[in-house]
Design a protein around this motif. Structure first.
Motif, PDB file in Angstrom:
ATOM      1  N   THR A 102       0.853  -1.194   0.000  1.00 42.78           N
ATOM      2  CA  THR A 102       0.000   0.000   0.000  1.00 42.78           C
ATOM      3  C   THR A 102       0.886   1.240   0.000  1.00 42.78           C
ATOM      4  N   VAL A 103       0.410   2.283  -0.670  1.00 43.81           N
ATOM      5  CA  VAL A 103       1.185   3.515  -0.804  1.00 43.81           C
ATOM      6  C   VAL A 103       0.314   4.714  -0.442  1.00 43.81           C
ATOM      7  N   LYS A 104       0.846   5.567   0.411  1.00 44.16           N
ATOM      8  CA  LYS A 104       0.176   6.819   0.783  1.00 44.16           C
ATOM      9  C   LYS A 104       1.159   7.972   0.613  1.00 44.16           C
ATOM     10  N   MET A 105       0.641   9.119   0.192  1.00 46.09           N
ATOM     11  CA  MET A 105       1.461  10.330   0.073  1.00 46.09           C
ATOM     12  C   MET A 105       1.066  11.322   1.155  1.00 46.09           C
ATOM     13  N   ILE A 106       2.071  11.762   1.914  1.00 45.27           N
ATOM     14  CA  ILE A 106       1.840  12.713   3.000  1.00 45.27           C
ATOM     15  C   ILE A 106       2.586  13.998   2.642  1.00 45.27           C
ATOM     16  N   PHE A 107       1.837  15.071   2.437  1.00 48.33           N
ATOM     17  CA  PHE A 107       2.427  16.332   1.996  1.00 48.33           C
ATOM     18  C   PHE A 107       2.791  17.194   3.197  1.00 48.33           C
ATOM     19  N   GLY A 108       4.072  17.566   3.262  1.00 48.46           N
ATOM     20  CA  GLY A 108       4.549  18.456   4.304  1.00 48.46           C
ATOM     21  C   GLY A 108       4.749  19.843   3.750  1.00 48.46           C
ATOM     22  N   GLY A 109       5.564  20.640   4.451  1.00 47.31           N
ATOM     23  CA  GLY A 109       5.768  22.012   4.010  1.00 47.31           C
ATOM     24  C   GLY A 109       6.507  22.097   2.690  1.00 47.31           C
ATOM     25  N   SER A 110       7.613  21.385   2.576  1.00 46.89           N
ATOM     26  CA  SER A 110       8.426  21.478   1.368  1.00 46.89           C
ATOM     27  C   SER A 110       8.825  20.100   0.844  1.00 46.89           C
ATOM     28  N   GLU A 111       8.076  19.071   1.260  1.00 45.13           N
ATOM     29  CA  GLU A 111       8.432  17.722   0.835  1.00 45.13           C
ATOM     30  C   GLU A 111       7.209  16.815   0.830  1.00 45.13           C
ATOM     31  N   ILE A 112       7.355  15.673   0.155  1.00 49.22           N
ATOM     32  CA  ILE A 112       6.316  14.640   0.161  1.00 49.22           C
ATOM     33  C   ILE A 112       6.918  13.397   0.792  1.00 49.22           C
ATOM     34  N   ASP A 113       6.231  12.871   1.791  1.00 56.23           N
ATOM     35  CA  ASP A 113       6.639  11.618   2.418  1.00 56.23           C
ATOM     36  C   ASP A 113       5.833  10.500   1.758  1.00 56.23           C
ATOM     37  N   ILE A 114       6.520   9.619   1.062  1.00 59.63           N
ATOM     38  CA  ILE A 114       5.867   8.473   0.420  1.00 59.63           C
ATOM     39  C   ILE A 114       5.933   7.306   1.400  1.00 59.63           C
ATOM     40  N   GLU A 115       4.790   6.952   1.990  1.00 57.69           N
ATOM     41  CA  GLU A 115       4.737   5.889   2.989  1.00 57.69           C
ATOM     42  C   GLU A 115       4.244   4.591   2.340  1.00 57.69           C
ATOM     43  N   CYS A 116       5.100   3.586   2.327  1.00 59.18           N
ATOM     44  CA  CYS A 116       4.790   2.308   1.678  1.00 59.18           C
ATOM     45  C   CYS A 116       4.799   1.192   2.726  1.00 59.18           C
ATOM     46  N   MET A 117       3.799   0.361   2.686  1.00 56.97           N
ATOM     47  CA  MET A 117       3.723  -0.734   3.657  1.00 56.97           C
ATOM     48  C   MET A 117       3.504  -2.073   2.959  1.00 56.97           C
ATOM     49  N   GLU A 118       4.351  -3.062   3.305  1.00 61.49           N
ATOM     50  CA  GLU A 118       4.146  -4.425   2.843  1.00 61.49           C
ATOM     51  C   GLU A 118       3.060  -5.026   3.728  1.00 61.49           C
ATOM     52  N   VAL A 119       1.907  -5.308   3.158  1.00 63.36           N
ATOM     53  CA  VAL A 119       0.736  -5.728   3.930  1.00 63.36           C
ATOM     54  C   VAL A 119       0.994  -7.005   4.714  1.00 63.36           C
ATOM     55  N   ALA A 120       1.666  -7.971   4.136  1.00 60.70           N
ATOM     56  CA  ALA A 120       1.880  -9.274   4.784  1.00 60.70           C
ATOM     57  C   ALA A 120       2.682  -9.165   6.072  1.00 60.70           C
ATOM     58  N   THR A 121       3.642  -8.252   6.097  1.00 64.28           N
ATOM     59  CA  THR A 121       4.517  -8.153   7.275  1.00 64.28           C
ATOM     60  C   THR A 121       4.286  -6.894   8.098  1.00 64.28           C
ATOM     61  N   GLY A 122       3.592  -5.909   7.503  1.00 61.14           N
ATOM     62  CA  GLY A 122       3.375  -4.646   8.199  1.00 61.14           C
ATOM     63  C   GLY A 122       4.594  -3.740   8.170  1.00 61.14           C
ATOM     64  N   LYS A 123       5.627  -4.151   7.466  1.00 63.64           N
ATOM     65  CA  LYS A 123       6.851  -3.362   7.402  1.00 63.64           C
ATOM     66  C   LYS A 123       6.615  -2.107   6.562  1.00 63.64           C
ATOM     67  N   ILE A 124       7.063  -0.963   7.099  1.00 63.29           N
ATOM     68  CA  ILE A 124       6.849   0.332   6.429  1.00 63.29           C
ATOM     69  C   ILE A 124       8.170   0.888   5.907  1.00 63.29           C
ATOM     70  N   THR A 125       8.130   1.367   4.689  1.00 62.10           N
ATOM     71  CA  THR A 125       9.280   2.013   4.066  1.00 62.10           C
ATOM     72  C   THR A 125       8.888   3.443   3.686  1.00 62.10           C
ATOM     73  N   HIS A 126       9.752   4.397   4.009  1.00 59.39           N
ATOM     74  CA  HIS A 126       9.484   5.799   3.695  1.00 59.39           C
ATOM     75  C   HIS A 126      10.441   6.280   2.617  1.00 59.39           C
ATOM     76  N   GLY A 127       9.918   7.089   1.738  1.00 61.51           N
ATOM     77  CA  GLY A 127      10.733   7.780   0.739  1.00 61.51           C
ATOM     78  C   GLY A 127      10.367   9.245   0.750  1.00 61.51           C
ATOM     79  N   ILE A 128      11.362  10.121   0.662  1.00 68.54           N
ATOM     80  CA  ILE A 128      11.118  11.566   0.739  1.00 68.54           C
ATOM     81  C   ILE A 128      11.418  12.226  -0.614  1.00 68.54           C
ATOM     82  N   VAL A 129      10.464  13.020  -1.087  1.00 69.01           N
ATOM     83  CA  VAL A 129      10.702  13.875  -2.238  1.00 69.01           C
ATOM     84  C   VAL A 129      10.812  15.297  -1.709  1.00 69.01           C
ATOM     85  N   ASP A 130      12.024  15.821  -1.708  1.00 62.73           N
ATOM     86  CA  ASP A 130      12.299  17.141  -1.126  1.00 62.73           C
ATOM     87  C   ASP A 130      12.430  18.163  -2.251  1.00 62.73           C
TER      88      ASP A 130
END
Length: 271
Positions: free
Chosen positions: A240-268
């Motif tokens: 699953t992928v969600k985009m979280i918009f901050g002041g000057s960046e986008i936090d791309i929050e990705c989660m592997e559903v089977a394990t619940g492990k979350i990976t973040h990527g930042i677009v600054d």
């Protein structure tokens, strides 16, 4: 003969029109010349001539505001807040009030410094802005099952025996959409296309287009990549992928559903 006469008449009429236009321009230039004088070491310009310099930018600003007010997201706007150096111009203020009599017009003290002060305040505390309107449409490049009635042949690709269409623009946020800063937007789910792959590479794209179809359409730009590790095997490993918009960046929050492990990527956008 009739045809030639008509052609001659059209040519002469065009020449006459050009002559009148030239004469009108010459009169305007002459009038301006007579109202601009060198007095000693100073250039004296009559007020009505000086005002001509501002007519075009003021007209363009008024036209732009009218276009903005036609957009659905701006329905119900009650006031115009004028900031920036040009906002201190009484000519511009008068034009705004005359063209938008139903709207309040707010001109803060030192309007020319407001933008600078706002940038400094935001730099110290990004929470001062709670919502913003997205300028771009944001999304992810994905594969979809190939449909000959919808997809171009050039985008057809075969992976593990499946006919797929590449470069599909999966939209997360549309241009003009109101975004709450710090809160996740629409959540989308994706699956790997290769049963043996260990990572899912999500390429993030942005465009001014409201309804992009492919990530290589004109105006689409790749702004980042997030690599999400996935465990096990098979093509049913949901991410699953969600985009979280901050002041000057986008936090791309990705989660592997089977394990619940979350990976973040930042677009600054500041780098």
């Amino acid at each position: 003969m009739s045809s030639n006469n008509t052609t001659l008449f059209c040519v002469e009429k065009t020449r006459l029109s050009q002559k009148h236009s030239y004469e009108n321009n010459l009169r305007t230039i002459t009038l301006i010349f007579l109202q601009v004088k060198l007095v000693g070491v100073k250039l004296r310009v009559e007020a009505r001539v000086a005002k001509l310099f501002f007519e075009t930018p003021i007209r363009n600003i008024v036209s732009h505001i009218k276009n903005l007010l036609q957009e659905p997201v701006n329905q119900g706007v009650a006031a115009v807040l004028m900031v920036g150096g040009f906002s201190e111009s009484l000519m511009l203020q008068e034009a705004i009030r005359n063209n938008f009599p139903s709207l309040g017009v707010i001109v803060p003290n030192e309007a020319g410094l407001v933008v600078l002060k706002g940038a400094v305040i935001f730099g110290h505390d990004t929470s001062t802005i709670s919502e913003r309107v997205s300028k771009y449409t944001y999304g992810v490049s994905v594969y979809d099952y190939f449909d000959p009635n919808q997809h171009p042949v050039a985008k057809k690709i075969t992976i593990e025996g499946e006919l797929l269409c590449k470069d599909i623009f999966s939209v997360h946020v549309h241009a003009g959409q109101t975004l709450v800063v710090g809160q996740a937007q629409t959540k989308e789910s994706y699956l790997p296309v290769d049963s043996e792959q260990k990572n899912v590479a999500l390429n993030i794209y942005a465009t001014l287009n409201l309804q992009p179809k492919y990530t290589d359409d004109a105006g689409c730009q790749k702004i980042g990549t997030v690599t999400v590790p996935v465990s096990g095997r098979g093509i049913d490993r949901e991410v699953t992928v969600k985009m979280i918009f901050g002041g000057s960046e986008i936090d791309i929050e990705c989660m592997e559903v089977a394990t619940g492990k979350i990976t973040h990527g930042i677009v600054d956008f500041l780098t």
